[in-house]
Design a protein around this motif. Structure first.
Motif, mmCIF file in Angstrom:
data_model
loop_
_atom_site.group_PDB
_atom_site.id
_atom_site.type_symbol
_atom_site.label_atom_id
_atom_site.label_comp_id
_atom_site.label_asym_id
_atom_site.label_seq_id
_atom_site.Cartn_x
_atom_site.Cartn_y
_atom_site.Cartn_z
ATOM 1 N N ARG A 12 0.850 -1.128 -0.027
ATOM 2 C CA ARG A 12 0.022 -0.019 -0.015
ATOM 3 C C ARG A 12 0.696 1.314 0.052
ATOM 4 O O ARG A 12 0.563 2.256 -0.654
ATOM 5 C CB ARG A 12 -0.977 -0.044 1.186
ATOM 6 N N LYS A 13 2.055 1.013 0.570
ATOM 7 C CA LYS A 13 2.542 2.250 0.898
ATOM 8 C C LYS A 13 3.500 2.496 -0.497
ATOM 9 O O LYS A 13 3.643 3.722 -0.926
ATOM 10 C CB LYS A 13 4.036 2.129 1.769
ATOM 11 N N HIS A 14 3.912 1.467 -1.038
ATOM 12 C CA HIS A 14 4.553 1.561 -2.418
ATOM 13 C C HIS A 14 3.801 2.168 -3.536
ATOM 14 O O HIS A 14 4.106 2.846 -4.469
ATOM 15 C CB HIS A 14 5.109 0.187 -2.981
ATOM 16 N N GLU A 15 2.259 1.908 -3.513
ATOM 17 C CA GLU A 15 1.546 2.080 -4.648
ATOM 18 C C GLU A 15 1.584 3.646 -4.577
ATOM 19 O O GLU A 15 1.081 4.374 -5.611
ATOM 20 C CB GLU A 15 0.097 1.560 -4.203
ATOM 21 N N VAL B 173 3.753 5.711 -4.482
ATOM 22 C CA VAL B 173 4.877 6.166 -5.478
ATOM 23 C C VAL B 173 4.302 6.369 -6.637
ATOM 24 O O VAL B 173 4.618 7.667 -7.233
ATOM 25 C CB VAL B 173 6.113 4.844 -5.445
ATOM 26 N N HIS B 174 3.356 5.586 -7.088
ATOM 27 C CA HIS B 174 2.721 5.815 -8.514
ATOM 28 C C HIS B 174 1.753 6.798 -8.319
ATOM 29 O O HIS B 174 1.694 7.551 -9.422
ATOM 30 C CB HIS B 174 2.092 4.350 -8.966
ATOM 31 N N THR B 175 0.866 6.920 -7.364
ATOM 32 C CA THR B 175 -0.181 7.930 -7.336
ATOM 33 C C THR B 175 0.174 9.137 -6.781
ATOM 34 O O THR B 175 -0.384 10.096 -7.118
ATOM 35 C CB THR B 175 -1.378 7.240 -6.260
ATOM 36 N N GLY B 176 1.291 9.198 -6.451
ATOM 37 C CA GLY B 176 1.793 10.535 -5.614
ATOM 38 C C GLY B 176 1.105 11.048 -4.423
ATOM 39 O O GLY B 176 1.131 12.003 -3.762
ATOM 40 N N GLU B 177 0.359 10.170 -3.762
ATOM 41 C CA GLU B 177 -0.659 10.320 -2.736
ATOM 42 C C GLU B 177 0.052 10.523 -1.563
ATOM 43 O O GLU B 177 0.983 9.710 -1.136
ATOM 44 C CB GLU B 177 -1.684 9.364 -2.648
ATOM 45 N N ARG B 178 -0.171 11.616 -0.716
ATOM 46 C CA ARG B 178 0.607 11.863 0.931
ATOM 47 C C ARG B 178 -0.663 12.073 1.463
ATOM 48 O O ARG B 178 -0.462 13.561 1.915
ATOM 49 C CB ARG B 178 1.636 12.901 0.462
ATOM 50 N N PRO B 179 -1.346 11.352 2.147
ATOM 51 C CA PRO B 179 -2.567 11.569 2.823
ATOM 52 C C PRO B 179 -2.494 12.000 4.415
ATOM 53 O O PRO B 179 -3.115 12.384 5.000
ATOM 54 C CB PRO B 179 -3.446 10.238 2.802
#
Length: 335
Positions: free
Chosen positions: A105-108, A110-116
């Motif tokens: 989940r953490k790695h994904e 990297v692709h989405t750029g999400e920093r929630p």
């Protein structure tokens, strides 16, 4: 299997009332279970019990292969995959495999750029909650994890575990190609690139590749001229820590003036006095333009040039430079 207890918000079903109540706390933010030692709150009793082992040091779950002990059954299962090499969780975008669903989940992101997860003090964003908690301790100075052998304190449980191996000599991470053992998973990953030839960290200026990020950062200083390691005695700057440590010998070797705090020797009394400010944190030199203070007059002069725009270094051609604009001698181009 029937799940008669339904969440009114999402319609998710549960086998019993306890499961529903536990789930609803994810909506309400309620944390009714509190640690008696640090008052941290939890949504369920099992998470509280797991947390309490951080304070007690209890590790009831043991790996049958290396006898390493864990405070949580999930951490044991994750650890066992170090021995088996199993990586059952696969990224749908790049097919990279992971031994833990949380790491996937953490790695994904990297692709989405999400920093929630956002820091309330500086608004810096993070891909996972544990990185946010670790970062927040930079602001608070909190070091809640203590080594039971030497009482050294850490702001992160991972750093504590890594440190504990200094005492135990444990090296639980093994290279599958040459069976060399390591006390840290990062060092194992770095070593594996010796076999694969992989150099994933690339210099943006000359495209030279490196096996680890620290080697890349060190190399980048060849281009920038940055010298982040400064001698506390004479303020000379160095690109590498090892160069600074070698330089210190020029001040301390056979020096008759001894520091009463660390017993380092210096060749003269002024050098000793300058060094002692490292221990006392005294900063007697004040900037006339702002309120900033410095341990040495040379650091003050360097700082004041930021206000005045002065360029103190002159080349043979008459061109003037500040110290930060000077690069390593070997980096100068020859025309």
């Amino acid at each position: 299997m029937e799940k008669p207890w339904k969440c009114e918000d999402y319609g998710k079903g549960f086998k019993g009332l306890y499961g529903l109540e536990k789930h609803q706390r994810s909506h309400t933010g309620e944390r009714p279970f509190t640690c008696s030692q640090c008052e941290k709150g939890f949504t369920n009793i099992s998470n509280l019990r797991r947390h309490e082992r951080v304070h007690t040091g209890e590790r009831p779950f043991t790996c049958p292969q290396c006898v390493k002990k864990f405070n949580d059954i999930g951490n044991l299962r994750k650890h066992e995959r170090v021995h088996t090499g199993e990586r059952p969780f696969t990224c749908s975008q790049c097919e990279k495999r992971f031994n833990d669903i949380g790491n996937l989940r953490k790695h994904e992101r990297v692709h989405t750029g999400e920093r929630p997860f956002t820091c309330s003090q500086c608004e810096k964003g993070f891909t996972n909650i544990s990185n946010l908690w670790r970062h927040e301790r930079v602001h608070t100075g909190e070091r809640p994890f203590t080594c039971f052998q030497c009482e050294k304190r850490f702001n992160d449980i991972g750093n504590l575990r890594q440190h504990e191996r200094v005492h135990t000599g444990e090296r639980p991470f093994t290279c599958f190609q040459c069976e060399k053992r390591f006390n840290d998973i990062g060092n194992l990953r770095k070593h594996e690139r010796v076999h694969t030839g992989e150099r994933p960290f690339t210099c943006s200026q000359c495209e030279k590749g490196f096996t680890d990020i620290s080697s890349l950062r060190k190399h980048e200083r060849v281009h920038t001229g940055e010298r982040p390691f400064t001698c506390t005695v004479c303020d000379k700057g160095f690109a590498q820590l090892s160069s600074l440590l070698k330089h210190y010998v020029t001040h301390t070797k056979n020096g008759p003036f001894k520091c009463s705090d660390c017993w380092r020797g210096f060749k003269s009394s002024p050098l000793l006095m300058s060094h002692q400010r490292v221990h006392t944190e005294e900063r007697p030199f004040s900037c006339s333009h702002c309120t900033k203070r410095f341990r040495t007059s040379s650091n003050l002069m360097k700082h004041e040039r930021g206000h005045t725009g002065e360029s103190p270094f002159t080349s043979p051609t008459g061109k003037r430079f500040t110290r930060s604009s000077l690069a390593e001698p070997q980096c100068h181009s020859h025309q």
